[in-house]
Design a protein around this motif. Structure first.
Motif, mmCIF file in Angstrom:
data_model
loop_
_atom_site.group_PDB
_atom_site.id
_atom_site.type_symbol
_atom_site.label_atom_id
_atom_site.label_comp_id
_atom_site.label_asym_id
_atom_site.label_seq_id
_atom_site.Cartn_x
_atom_site.Cartn_y
_atom_site.Cartn_z
ATOM 1 N N ILE A 174 -16.196 20.607 35.782
ATOM 2 C CA ILE A 174 -16.532 19.375 35.046
ATOM 3 C C ILE A 174 -15.282 18.515 34.840
ATOM 4 C CG2 ILE A 174 -17.314 18.461 32.808
ATOM 5 C CD1 ILE A 174 -19.014 21.109 32.565
ATOM 6 N N GLU A 223 -16.822 26.763 35.428
ATOM 7 C CA GLU A 223 -17.766 25.639 35.342
ATOM 8 C C GLU A 223 -17.146 24.497 34.538
ATOM 9 O OE1 GLU A 223 -18.494 28.810 34.665
ATOM 10 O OE2 GLU A 223 -19.841 29.323 36.326
ATOM 11 N N LEU A 224 -16.482 24.839 33.431
ATOM 12 C CA LEU A 224 -15.815 23.796 32.641
ATOM 13 C C LEU A 224 -14.691 23.151 33.451
ATOM 14 C CD1 LEU A 224 -15.662 25.566 29.152
ATOM 15 C CD2 LEU A 224 -17.026 23.544 29.754
ATOM 16 N N PHE A 229 -22.345 16.619 33.078
ATOM 17 C CA PHE A 229 -21.407 16.723 31.961
ATOM 18 C C PHE A 229 -20.235 15.759 32.136
ATOM 19 C CE2 PHE A 229 -23.780 20.616 31.149
ATOM 20 C CZ PHE A 229 -23.822 20.651 29.760
ATOM 21 N N SER A 259 -13.615 28.288 31.507
ATOM 22 C CA SER A 259 -14.502 28.838 32.542
ATOM 23 C C SER A 259 -14.389 27.986 33.798
ATOM 24 C CB SER A 259 -15.958 28.863 32.057
ATOM 25 O OG SER A 259 -16.492 27.547 32.046
#
Lengths: 336, 336
Positions: free
Chosen positions: B57, B53-54, B95, B51
């Protein structure tokens, strides 16, 4: 000269003093066991505003103004405002800081935010970067439920491990000089994540971070839990507190009668239907500003370890199946 | 001793040194005018993740690791990580900080976040609270569009005043000792809001904050714009830059050929269809880490005023008809 002791702790040479605090609490918080200790208890959580978010902004603004009014200073004297909240993009802090017109550092540590604000504030003061700093953190039950969970109108049933987001703001003026209470040491937390994914059990997600910071504090300083009159975690609740005790016991640290949790203190479990306890940035901020601060001022509490705890989630990360990282910052606050 | 000069500025006695920077940029950023100066340019903005978002991070984590790898230090040597981003609840920073396992302060200043991180980092170092601090800020076009605006798949047309969120992370290791470049002064911004409500014109929302901080810096320090080789704002873009010039001219400060804007520099307006320029936390963080830092190290730039700018909005506040508050922090960074 380096003021670090151990791996995560700093020791203040000339400890900054918390010269005033202010607390504005929601109606439910006012009906709880600590109701009498707040400066203002709202009769309506909308606080005269049109939306919960606007109410959260106004509460933050009013609490910060009140903390300054209690001193003989003006807002102009505040060198910095350090503030955060739970709304996306720290919404209420930014808007509140706008009307206060002072240099502003927005921060985010979820429910540990008040601990982060006091930590950074104390360090900036001891570093000589100002005389007075206004530190604050707030949250609002309705705005938080809407943003993180379900529309309030849905009346969703809450699991017994869940906590109730506290409505209100706690604010403090910290000074380079003053008669105390003093911030003597700060142990800054790491992000800890043992894989808890249940958004309705934030106590379990935060307990490992609280244990990590607590153990680091004792290791760095050579103290044991008995040193403190009070060890107060932020918002672990009934579920998280037990886990914290277990995790610390495994490492040989036994937490006993001096262990408190702001989330457990702020609501009446039996009468107020809040299940595992209170949570949200306002939980530790209000409990400290309204309750503990006064006991430190009267010397009823002499030595306190204050450990606001935060669950660093957002709805996207949880929706994507990620676990909930936690963080906790510990502050050694002493009456003299 | 108090290190404050004027109302908003602090002066470092023993200025902290930026001993390394790292920059990981998205594909589009790599195709822009600064493409050659980034450490890593991604071939795919998902960066091997499932994703956006990942990916954000992972980019943050990798950039912070790289900044440390470029020194002779290890992650263990970092006393603090100070980091923020645009995701709700500073999602990518929290994260990323988890896997780096160092004491962590999460911050939020929207696109000004890198300035806030460097400011706080420099103050903590000069205050004696550590030897090394890792400061970083990042953003991701796809994650930001999804969160703040429209689903990407909708292919919504963007107004000419809009900016393009930069994908990437810029990170820096700051040290109490070092050979420079040095952070010599910091002017911390107030939240400024002149009532701009257009989420597609963040340059206009931020320009008043940039002007306010810039004017405060010159007033506090007695300097004029000519003191600096480079005055670089964060992400005002073409629209915001003109407004900044106008606002400063009204107060008798004329900004000339030494005025740059990271948002204008990072994309090619004609070839890359980014309209008013780049924005997002990564915009100033990448441009500083990849471009300006190297020129400061080679003495090509001797004196720089770096002013990351931020638009403190969230979708709820904009949906409720509120205007967009802005903030800007100025750092005087000199090569020796």
């Amino acid at each position: 000269m380096l003021k670090k002791i151990g791996s995560q702790t700093v020791n203040f040479e000339k400890p900054p003093s918390i010269i005033s605090t202010a607390s504005i609490a929601g109606r439910k918080e006012g009906e709880g066991p600590l109701g009498d200790c707040f400066d203002i208890v709202l009769s309506d959580d909308l606080h005269g505003q049109k939306s919960w978010e606007l109410a959260e902004i106004k509460i933050a603004e009013d609490a910060m103004k009140k903390a300054v009014q209690k001193t003989d200073l003006t807002m102009e004297d505040m060198d910095y405002i350090i503030c955060g909240d739970l709304l996306n993009q720290c919404g209420s802090s930014s808007f509140a800081a706008h009307s206060l017109k002072r240099p502003f550092f927005g921060i985010f540590g979820a429910c540990s935010t008040f601990g982060e604000a006091l930590s950074l504030g104390a360090m900036l003061l001891e570093g000589g970067f100002g005389k007075y700093i206004l530190a604050a953190a707030g949250s609002h039950f309705c705005a938080a439920e809407k943003q993180f969970r379900f529309p309030l109108d849905l009346g969703t049933q809450r699991p017994l491990s869940s906590t109730w987001t506290v409505t209100g703001t706690g604010a403090a003026v910290i000074s380079r000089c003053g008669d105390g209470p003093f911030i003597k040491q700060v142990t800054t937390g790491k992000v800890v994540d043992l894989g808890v994914k249940d958004m309705s059990n934030m106590g379990a997600a935060m307990a490992p971070a609280a244990a990590d910071t607590l153990l680091a504090h004792f290791k760095d300083t050579g103290k044991s839990p008995e040193y403190y009159d009070v060890i107060a975690t932020g918002d672990l609740g009934f579920v998280g507190r037990e886990l914290l005790k277990e995790l610390c016991a495994k490492e040989g640290i036994l937490l006993g009668a001096n262990l408190f949790d702001c989330g457990i203190m702020i609501f009446d479990r039996k009468k107020q239907d809040t299940h595992s306890g209170g949570s949200g940035c306002a939980c530790s901020a209000l409990t400290f500003s309204g309750h503990f601060y006064k006991k430190l001022c009267t010397d009823e509490i002499k030595k306190m370890l204050f450990i606001p705890t935060g669950a660093l989630i957002n709805t996207t990360s949880s929706g994507q199946g990620m676990s909930i990282p936690g963080i906790a910052h510990a502050l050694c606050i002493e009456s003299r």
